[in-house]
Design an enzyme around this catalytic site. Structure first.
Site, PDB file in Angstrom:
ATOM      1  N   HIS A 130     -11.659  -5.945   8.360  1.00 50.29           N
ATOM      2  CA  HIS A 130     -12.381  -5.691   7.114  1.00 50.29           C
ATOM      3  C   HIS A 130     -13.616  -4.815   7.330  1.00 50.29           C
ATOM      4  CE1 HIS A 130      -9.965  -9.191   6.010  1.00 50.29           C
ATOM      5  NE2 HIS A 130     -10.210  -8.945   4.753  1.00 50.29           N
TER       6      HIS A 130
ATOM      7  N   GLU B  49       0.815  -1.209   0.000  1.00 50.05           N
ATOM      8  CA  GLU B  49       0.000   0.000   0.000  1.00 50.05           C
ATOM      9  C   GLU B  49       0.853   1.267   0.000  1.00 50.05           C
ATOM     10  OE1 GLU B  49      -0.444  -2.627   1.931  1.00 50.05           O
ATOM     11  OE2 GLU B  49      -2.300  -3.438   1.105  1.00 50.05           O
TER      12      GLU B  49
HETATM   13  C1  LIG Z   1      -1.897  -4.930   4.301  1.00 46.91           C
HETATM   14  C2  LIG Z   1      -2.903  -5.748   3.566  1.00 46.91           C
HETATM   15  N1  LIG Z   1      -3.239  -5.410   2.308  1.00 46.91           N
HETATM   16  C3  LIG Z   1      -4.166  -6.105   1.640  1.00 46.91           C
HETATM   17  C4  LIG Z   1      -4.793  -7.173   2.213  1.00 46.91           C
HETATM   18  C5  LIG Z   1      -5.871  -7.939   1.460  1.00 46.91           C
HETATM   19  N2  LIG Z   1      -5.355  -9.272   1.129  1.00 46.91           N
HETATM   20  C6  LIG Z   1      -5.655 -10.331   1.898  1.00 46.91           C
HETATM   21  S1  LIG Z   1      -4.855 -11.703   1.400  1.00 46.91           S
HETATM   22  C7  LIG Z   1      -4.121 -10.906   0.117  1.00 46.91           C
HETATM   23  C8  LIG Z   1      -3.172 -11.648  -0.764  1.00 46.91           C
HETATM   24  C9  LIG Z   1      -2.075 -12.273   0.018  1.00 46.91           C
HETATM   25  O1  LIG Z   1      -1.246 -13.011  -0.815  1.00 46.91           O
HETATM   26  P1  LIG Z   1      -0.028 -13.848  -0.241  1.00 46.91           P
HETATM   27  O2  LIG Z   1       0.823 -13.007   0.639  1.00 46.91           O
HETATM   28  O3  LIG Z   1       0.625 -14.486  -1.401  1.00 46.91           O
HETATM   29  O4  LIG Z   1      -0.712 -14.949   0.691  1.00 46.91           O
HETATM   30  P2  LIG Z   1      -1.792 -16.052   0.284  1.00 46.91           P
HETATM   31  O5  LIG Z   1      -3.139 -15.449   0.496  1.00 46.91           O
HETATM   32  O6  LIG Z   1      -1.544 -16.456  -1.125  1.00 46.91           O
HETATM   33  O7  LIG Z   1      -1.584 -17.166   1.247  1.00 46.91           O
HETATM   34  C10 LIG Z   1      -4.520  -9.565   0.091  1.00 46.91           C
HETATM   35  C11 LIG Z   1      -4.109  -8.598  -0.927  1.00 46.91           C
HETATM   36  C12 LIG Z   1      -4.427  -7.490   3.529  1.00 46.91           C
HETATM   37  N3  LIG Z   1      -4.985  -8.521   4.176  1.00 46.91           N
HETATM   38  N4  LIG Z   1      -3.489  -6.777   4.186  1.00 46.91           N
END
Ligand SMILES: Cc1ncc(C[n+]2csc(CCOP(=O)(O)OP(=O)(O)O)c2C)c(N)n1
Ligand SMILES: [Mg+2]
Lengths: 382, 338
Positions: free
Chosen positions: B141, B72
């Protein structure tokens, strides 16, 4: 650490095949690769690994179907990632600490958390985050990468207090490597040389964003170099390889050899077999054929084949285990569905003592609940 | 619902939900101005986790609808840089609860580059973020932390409560020369439809909307709470003959002090309804503004009907946390009966 690839295999998905440093023990079917050295694990431990992975798969399937029935809120499936989760947690010593994300259900369970408690936040109750004192697990981290500097800090605290027999294992996703907190946490870990192991569960996707768009680095493990710490890549769908790599990294965290730094970044190369969460539809952004290639390397099948090959598992034992885990998951669901909560809980645990102002807010709510009834509060706002 | 809607929406209008109106607003602005770009997590191929950027990637391509790495501070910092080149970035924060890594970029730079450079540099940018509770989401959320941004001079903070306003306020935000935090009440993303003109139009960032005329009490609110406030007003009119005026602030910073005080001068009573925690919430600012500007008209204590001074609970308790119509009605009656 010297853990070069023990064998290459041509049937691997491109993401796995391209790298020369991938630690593997089992081939896609579950046969031991030539020259691979199987870690020294007792039959009993191997069966525990197998049973826990099988339970994780079953838990995952039940949670997904419960969510569809409206009995759980949004759930993040771990299908395909159970092997790595369970293997990393079984590599932990009891005193070690675990920092999970929202996806590490099986990792939490395998490090001592009660199965029923895993369902509770999904049912809207914070109770599941009240982790018993003898279980060294932090409540799951949802804001991405925020756990990384905290895990570093806990490991640092242990080191400053002379407790280097306690290691900290911190999970994160491939997407998390893009956040500033990832950089800051790993940089601190190197500078202060703390007993921590960071496991990046590279499941190739961060919701709809593929690994290639997350970083221009060829691998995630190579980022470790920039922090002066070890980076290791392991086939995350090979539970034996993950167990081996995690055990060695944890051992080094506690007792580094001469000239070695304690921390390690493990890139556990996996695949998110299913949706990001039950609210996500992967068909919008990825090709199903990609999923199939990875499904051929399913960790559950691989460990099962290995155990059959070794004569540790047979069909009788397999069905006995299957019955046992199904029962355990059913009992956990039953327990979790009995959880109740009270609106009074809104004001509890915000501070050690409830401030007077917050007590007034609670009393005002209770006055209204008495005057009208609880049904008046569950009107759908929309 | 919106009074301007009926006059302007006659020709070439589509019946849209709030989230569709945002998508349509982005589409309209991007079609008019090549400098408008959308960037963020999952906004491209996936069309946004709430589908707010649906089809934009297909229509405008990957250089204007950009899936970024998960960062972000990177998204907002890069947008500030993009804005220096004449582009008009519209970054999306996936949820308001995940804006905090970008906080430094927003409050230390987006908000202040204009004053720091004495008007030489500015940051025309719109940061969109879904906010608010009621959708049974996991922790982080469901927050409503608009007060963080209202407290920072140099930012404009906007929150629509209807599809018509969503498109018009978004257009005005994109055309605005200053950074705008555009908060989208996700509880009502799909709650109802309204006619939304296909042609471009703006809804002013300096005018609150009077959603319901009344003479007994003024209820000030915004975003998703506008609906329960209107329901409460309707119920009280029928059950107790209380005539409630409902003001939807629409722009939370800078506040439309004139509409706020004019209404109070008429009614002499006020309640402020917001989801955010009571302490330090925008309700305090509105109540004090009324006292400063219109004390002599006051007939009863001003009341805040707000979230608790506690973290948003998980979903089993969120209905108790959010101001429901029942709480709003009870509060209004207490003031009117004073
Ligand atoms: C700081 C933040 N930004 C955005 C989100 C929304 N979000 C939740 S999971 C996700 C993707 C995460 O991807 P990754 O780190 O590869 O983990 P995975 O879900 O694939 O296990 C996002 C963008 C969040 N939870 N926290
Ligand atoms: Mg991922």
């Amino acid at each position: 650490m010297n853990m070069k690839n023990e064998a290459g295999s041509k049937d691997m998905p491109a993401a796995v095949r391209t790298d020369s440093d991938l630690v593997q023990i089992l081939d896609a079917e579950g046969n031991v690769l030539p020259q691979a050295s199987v870690p020294d694990i007792s039959d009993r431990q191997l069966l525990e690994l197998y049973e826990t992975i099988t339970l994780a798969r079953h838990f995952d399937q039940r949670a997904i179907s419960f969510q569809r029935q409206g009995r759980l809120a949004t759930y993040a499936p771990m299908t395909g990632q159970e092997g790595s989760q369970v293997a990393t947690s079984l590599a932990l010593a009891e005193q070690d600490w675990l920092f999970p994300t929202y996806r590490e259900h099986a990792a939490k369970y395998a490090h001592g958390m009660d199965l029923a408690s895993l369902f509770e936040p999904l049912r809207g109750y914070r109770d599941g985050y009240a982790i018993p004192e003898d279980v060294n697990v932090m409540p799951e981290y949802i804001p991405i990468a925020t756990q990384v500097p905290q895990a570093m800090g806990m490991a640092w605290g242990h080191k400053l207090q002379g407790k280097t027999d306690t290691a900290v294992l911190c999970h994160l996703g491939d997407g998390a490597t893009s956040e500033g907190d990832f950089h800051e946490g790993l940089n601190f870990a190197g500078v202060f040389d703390v007993p921590a192991v960071f496991v990046c569960n590279n499941n190739q996707w961060a919701i709809s964003v593929p690994r290639e768009r997350q970083t221009a680095s060829e691998t995630i493990a190579e980022k470790a170099q920039a922090y002066g710490i070890d980076g290791v890549r392991v086939d995350g769908l090979d539970p034996l390889a993950v167990y081996k790599v995690a055990s060695e990294a944890l051992e080094k965290a506690r007792n580094p050899g001469p000239g070695e730094l304690r921390p390690t970044l493990i890139e556990s190369v996996q695949y998110r077999f299913g949706a990001h969460t039950t609210a996500d539809d992967p068909s919008v952004y990825r090709d199903e054929s990609e999923e199939e290639v990875w499904r051929d390397r399913d960790p559950v099948d691989r460990i099962e084949t290995y155990l059959y090959n070794e004569g540790i598992l047979d069909s009788d034992l397999e069905s006995e285990i299957q019955d046992r885990i199904e029962q355990e998951v059913s009992e956990a669901i039953e327990t979790a569905e009995q959880t109740e909560t009270s609106p009074d809980n809104i004001v509890k645990h915000v501070y050690e003592d409830v401030p007077a102002r917050l007590e007034e807010q609670r009393d005002e709510l209770n006055r209204l609940r008495e005057k009208y009834d609880d049904g008046a509060f569950s009107e759908v706002l929309e | 619902m919106s009074s301007t809607a009926s006059t302007q929406a006659e020709q070439n209008a589509q019946s849209l939900t709030l989230v569709e109106a945002i998508q349509d607003g982005l589409y309209t602005e991007m079609a008019q101005d090549d400098n408008v770009v959308v960037l963020g997590e999952d906004v491209g191929k996936n069309g946004g986790v709430f589908r707010a950027t649906d089809q934009l990637y297909e229509e405008f391509g990957e250089d204007r609808v950009i899936d970024t790495p998960l960062a972000e501070a990177g998204i907002v910092g890069a947008s500030i840089g993009l804005a220096q080149t004449g582009m008009k970035p519209v970054p999306e924060m996936q949820f308001m609860g995940f804006m905090y890594p970008a906080f430094d970029q927003i409050v230390s730079h987006a908000a202040r580059l204009r004053s720091r450079s004495q008007g030489q540099y500015s940051v025309p940018m719109v940061i969109r973020a879904p906010y608010g509770g009621g959708i049974r989401a996991p922790e982080h959320h469901s927050e409503s932390k608009e007060a963080f941004f209202v407290h920072e001079p140099g930012l404009k903070v906007v929150s629509p409560s209807t599809p018509y306003d969503a498109k018009g306020l978004l257009a005005a935000s994109i055309h605005d020369p200053d950074p705008v935090i555009f908060l989208e009440p996700k509880l009502i993303y799909r709650a109802f439809r309204e006619d939304v003109p296909t042609k471009p139009y703006e809804v002013s960032l300096s005018e609150a909307a009077v959603r319901r005329d009344g003479s007994d009490i003024s209820v000030y609110t915004w975003g998703a709470m506008t609906r329960p406030a209107l329901i409460a007003a309707e119920n009280l009119s029928q059950s107790h003959g209380i005539d409630v005026e409902v003001i939807d602030l629409r722009t939370l910073s800078p506040l439309d002090t004139e509409t706020i005080t004019d209404s109070f001068k008429k009614t002499g009573r006020a309640a402020i309804v917001h989801e955010a925690p009571k302490t330090g919430g925008l309700g305090a600012e509105i109540a004090t503004t009324i006292q400063e500007e219109a004390l002599v008209h006051q007939e009863a204590p001003i009341k805040r009907i707000a979230g608790f001074d506690a973290p948003m609970p998980l979903h089993s308790l969120e209905d108790y946390y959010l101001p429901q119509a029942v709480r709003i009605q009870d509060g209004i009656r207490e003031i009117v009966d004073f």
